[in-house]
Scaffold this motif. Structure first.
Motif, PDB file in Angstrom:
ATOM      1  N   GLY A  32       0.750  -1.254   0.016  1.00  0.00           N
ATOM      2  CA  GLY A  32      -0.065   0.090  -0.048  1.00  0.00           C
ATOM      3  C   GLY A  32       0.907   1.249  -0.020  1.00  0.00           C
ATOM      4  O   GLY A  32       0.333   2.472   0.185  1.00  0.00           O
ATOM      5  N   ALA A  33       2.195   1.066  -0.048  1.00  0.00           N
ATOM      6  CA  ALA A  33       2.950   2.365  -0.028  1.00  0.00           C
ATOM      7  C   ALA A  33       3.234   2.911  -1.554  1.00  0.00           C
ATOM      8  O   ALA A  33       3.592   2.340  -2.324  1.00  0.00           O
ATOM      9  CB  ALA A  33       4.199   1.856   0.733  1.00  0.00           C
ATOM     10  N   ALA A  34       3.267   4.109  -1.347  1.00  0.00           N
ATOM     11  CA  ALA A  34       3.387   4.917  -2.650  1.00  0.00           C
ATOM     12  C   ALA A  34       5.014   5.569  -2.877  1.00  0.00           C
ATOM     13  O   ALA A  34       5.428   5.556  -3.872  1.00  0.00           O
ATOM     14  CB  ALA A  34       2.509   6.304  -2.822  1.00  0.00           C
ATOM     15  N   SER A  35       5.590   5.496  -1.468  1.00  0.00           N
ATOM     16  CA  SER A  35       6.755   5.865  -1.392  1.00  0.00           C
ATOM     17  C   SER A  35       7.406   5.312  -0.143  1.00  0.00           C
ATOM     18  O   SER A  35       6.621   4.798   0.592  1.00  0.00           O
ATOM     19  CB  SER A  35       7.068   7.402  -1.477  1.00  0.00           C
ATOM     20  N   PHE A  36       8.684   5.461  -0.019  1.00  0.00           N
ATOM     21  CA  PHE A  36       9.330   4.867   1.285  1.00  0.00           C
ATOM     22  C   PHE A  36      10.136   5.988   2.154  1.00  0.00           C
ATOM     23  O   PHE A  36      10.640   7.016   1.458  1.00  0.00           O
ATOM     24  CB  PHE A  36      10.126   3.737   1.020  1.00  0.00           C
ATOM     25  N   GLN A  37      10.439   5.805   3.260  1.00  0.00           N
ATOM     26  CA  GLN A  37      11.447   6.594   4.170  1.00  0.00           C
ATOM     27  C   GLN A  37      12.295   5.834   4.726  1.00  0.00           C
ATOM     28  O   GLN A  37      11.884   4.760   5.347  1.00  0.00           O
ATOM     29  CB  GLN A  37      10.556   7.467   4.919  1.00  0.00           C
ATOM     30  N   CYS A  38      13.447   6.064   4.727  1.00  0.00           N
ATOM     31  CA  CYS A  38      14.669   5.120   5.311  1.00  0.00           C
ATOM     32  C   CYS A  38      15.560   6.100   6.371  1.00  0.00           C
ATOM     33  O   CYS A  38      15.693   7.193   6.298  1.00  0.00           O
ATOM     34  CB  CYS A  38      15.738   4.683   4.273  1.00  0.00           C
ATOM     35  N   ALA A  57      13.444  10.472   2.049  1.00  0.00           N
ATOM     36  CA  ALA A  57      13.000   9.452   0.836  1.00  0.00           C
ATOM     37  C   ALA A  57      13.815   8.564   0.373  1.00  0.00           C
ATOM     38  O   ALA A  57      15.169   8.824   0.228  1.00  0.00           O
ATOM     39  CB  ALA A  57      12.519  10.288  -0.009  1.00  0.00           C
ATOM     40  N   CYS A  58      13.318   7.546  -0.009  1.00  0.00           N
ATOM     41  CA  CYS A  58      14.292   6.317  -0.503  1.00  0.00           C
ATOM     42  C   CYS A  58      13.463   5.345  -1.378  1.00  0.00           C
ATOM     43  O   CYS A  58      12.309   5.545  -1.201  1.00  0.00           O
ATOM     44  CB  CYS A  58      14.903   5.544   0.645  1.00  0.00           C
ATOM     45  N   ARG A  59      14.113   4.573  -2.103  1.00  0.00           N
ATOM     46  CA  ARG A  59      13.378   3.761  -2.792  1.00  0.00           C
ATOM     47  C   ARG A  59      14.329   2.141  -2.899  1.00  0.00           C
ATOM     48  O   ARG A  59      15.442   2.192  -2.484  1.00  0.00           O
ATOM     49  CB  ARG A  59      13.151   4.001  -4.443  1.00  0.00           C
ATOM     50  N   SER A  60      13.753   1.340  -2.944  1.00  0.00           N
ATOM     51  CA  SER A  60      14.166   0.077  -2.744  1.00  0.00           C
ATOM     52  C   SER A  60      14.702  -0.365  -4.189  1.00  0.00           C
ATOM     53  O   SER A  60      14.093  -0.277  -5.474  1.00  0.00           O
ATOM     54  CB  SER A  60      13.033  -1.247  -2.562  1.00  0.00           C
ATOM     55  N   PRO A  61      15.955  -1.121  -4.434  1.00  0.00           N
ATOM     56  CA  PRO A  61      16.822  -1.431  -3.363  1.00  0.00           C
ATOM     57  C   PRO A  61      17.627  -0.040  -2.859  1.00  0.00           C
ATOM     58  O   PRO A  61      17.980   1.134  -3.570  1.00  0.00           O
ATOM     59  CB  PRO A  61      17.922  -2.338  -3.758  1.00  0.00           C
ATOM     60  N   SER A  71      28.086  -1.138  14.649  1.00  0.00           N
ATOM     61  CA  SER A  71      26.781  -1.844  14.605  1.00  0.00           C
ATOM     62  C   SER A  71      25.925  -0.724  14.084  1.00  0.00           C
ATOM     63  O   SER A  71      25.947   0.377  14.575  1.00  0.00           O
ATOM     64  CB  SER A  71      26.549  -2.445  15.915  1.00  0.00           C
ATOM     65  N   TYR A  72      25.013  -1.170  13.434  1.00  0.00           N
ATOM     66  CA  TYR A  72      24.060  -0.159  12.694  1.00  0.00           C
ATOM     67  C   TYR A  72      22.569  -0.693  12.856  1.00  0.00           C
ATOM     68  O   TYR A  72      22.404  -1.999  13.000  1.00  0.00           O
ATOM     69  CB  TYR A  72      24.229  -0.070  11.300  1.00  0.00           C
ATOM     70  N   GLU A  73      21.524  -0.078  12.649  1.00  0.00           N
ATOM     71  CA  GLU A  73      20.180  -0.194  12.808  1.00  0.00           C
ATOM     72  C   GLU A  73      19.514   0.480  11.524  1.00  0.00           C
ATOM     73  O   GLU A  73      19.687   1.681  11.389  1.00  0.00           O
ATOM     74  CB  GLU A  73      19.382   0.091  13.979  1.00  0.00           C
ATOM     75  N   PHE A  74      18.961  -0.240  10.550  1.00  0.00           N
ATOM     76  CA  PHE A  74      17.963   0.403   9.573  1.00  0.00           C
ATOM     77  C   PHE A  74      16.753   0.175   9.654  1.00  0.00           C
ATOM     78  O   PHE A  74      16.137  -0.662  10.201  1.00  0.00           O
ATOM     79  CB  PHE A  74      18.598  -0.428   8.164  1.00  0.00           C
ATOM     80  N   PHE A  75      16.046   1.484   9.451  1.00  0.00           N
ATOM     81  CA  PHE A  75      14.481   1.759   9.459  1.00  0.00           C
ATOM     82  C   PHE A  75      14.080   2.015   8.275  1.00  0.00           C
ATOM     83  O   PHE A  75      14.642   2.651   7.516  1.00  0.00           O
ATOM     84  CB  PHE A  75      14.376   2.840  10.714  1.00  0.00           C
ATOM     85  N   VAL A  76      12.802   1.232   7.818  1.00  0.00           N
ATOM     86  CA  VAL A  76      12.117   1.686   6.676  1.00  0.00           C
ATOM     87  C   VAL A  76      10.591   1.832   6.950  1.00  0.00           C
ATOM     88  O   VAL A  76      10.332   0.789   7.835  1.00  0.00           O
ATOM     89  CB  VAL A  76      12.556   0.755   5.626  1.00  0.00           C
ATOM     90  N   ARG A  77       9.905   2.728   6.391  1.00  0.00           N
ATOM     91  CA  ARG A  77       8.616   2.821   6.621  1.00  0.00           C
ATOM     92  C   ARG A  77       7.928   3.062   5.190  1.00  0.00           C
ATOM     93  O   ARG A  77       8.530   3.960   4.435  1.00  0.00           O
ATOM     94  CB  ARG A  77       8.075   3.991   7.669  1.00  0.00           C
ATOM     95  N   GLY A  78       6.540   2.854   5.161  1.00  0.00           N
ATOM     96  CA  GLY A  78       5.827   3.213   3.982  1.00  0.00           C
ATOM     97  C   GLY A  78       4.933   4.491   3.992  1.00  0.00           C
ATOM     98  O   GLY A  78       4.773   4.769   5.118  1.00  0.00           O
ATOM     99  N   ARG A  79       4.721   4.810   2.934  1.00  0.00           N
ATOM    100  CA  ARG A  79       3.943   6.263   3.058  1.00  0.00           C
ATOM    101  C   ARG A  79       3.255   6.363   1.864  1.00  0.00           C
ATOM    102  O   ARG A  79       3.521   5.830   0.662  1.00  0.00           O
ATOM    103  CB  ARG A  79       4.881   7.606   2.976  1.00  0.00           C
ATOM    104  N   ASN A  80       1.889   6.620   1.990  1.00  0.00           N
ATOM    105  CA  ASN A  80       0.830   6.967   0.934  1.00  0.00           C
ATOM    106  C   ASN A  80       0.115   8.050   1.540  1.00  0.00           C
ATOM    107  O   ASN A  80       0.347   9.018   2.539  1.00  0.00           O
ATOM    108  CB  ASN A  80       0.125   5.841   0.818  1.00  0.00           C
ATOM    109  N   SER A  81      -0.988   8.440   0.469  1.00  0.00           N
ATOM    110  CA  SER A  81      -1.823   9.676   1.050  1.00  0.00           C
ATOM    111  C   SER A  81      -2.549   9.725   2.384  1.00  0.00           C
ATOM    112  O   SER A  81      -2.854  10.618   2.762  1.00  0.00           O
ATOM    113  CB  SER A  81      -2.825   9.842  -0.235  1.00  0.00           C
ATOM    114  N   ALA A  82      -2.547   8.650   2.882  1.00  0.00           N
ATOM    115  CA  ALA A  82      -3.203   8.412   4.124  1.00  0.00           C
ATOM    116  C   ALA A  82      -2.259   8.554   5.292  1.00  0.00           C
ATOM    117  O   ALA A  82      -2.624   8.681   6.614  1.00  0.00           O
ATOM    118  CB  ALA A  82      -4.075   7.269   4.412  1.00  0.00           C
ATOM    119  N   GLY A  83      -1.084   8.524   5.151  1.00  0.00           N
ATOM    120  CA  GLY A  83       0.060   8.720   6.123  1.00  0.00           C
ATOM    121  C   GLY A  83       1.055   7.762   6.079  1.00  0.00           C
ATOM    122  O   GLY A  83       1.480   6.985   5.064  1.00  0.00           O
TER     123      GLY A  83
END
Length: 95
Positions: A32-38, A57-61, A71-83
């Protein structure tokens, strides 16, 4: 009206780490994601206080190169018109 758009589900996250090349590659998808944030957080540098990820903003890959040892931690979340995704998909890795 009913049936409005909902924020996207948690992204499916996969990663490959190349310690020899100091690189990490992440792929992610979501229905359901129109774009991603990393965000990439250096865990060791921020060991005393748990750092808040700073998203951009980021895109896969998504690939990070020339990472310092640590040591690192990577975060990614999806975004669309609803949030945005309620929480981020995360993975920890070491270079």
């Amino acid at each position: 009206g009913s049936g409005g758009t909902r924020p996207p589900a948690l992204p499916a996250l996969h990663h490959r780490v190349n310690k020899a090349k100091h690189a990490a590659a992440f792929s992610f998808s979501d229905s359901g994601a129109a774009s991603f944030q990393c965000s990439l957080v250096d865990v060791k540098r921020n060991a005393k206080k748990r750092p808040k990820p700073r998203y951009s903003a980021c895109r896969s890959p998504k690939t990070y190169k020339r990472l310092a040892r640590g040591s690192y931690e990577f975060f990614v979340r999806g975004r669309n018109s609803a949030g945005t995704t309620g929480s981020a998909a995360t993975t920890k890795f070491t270079i």
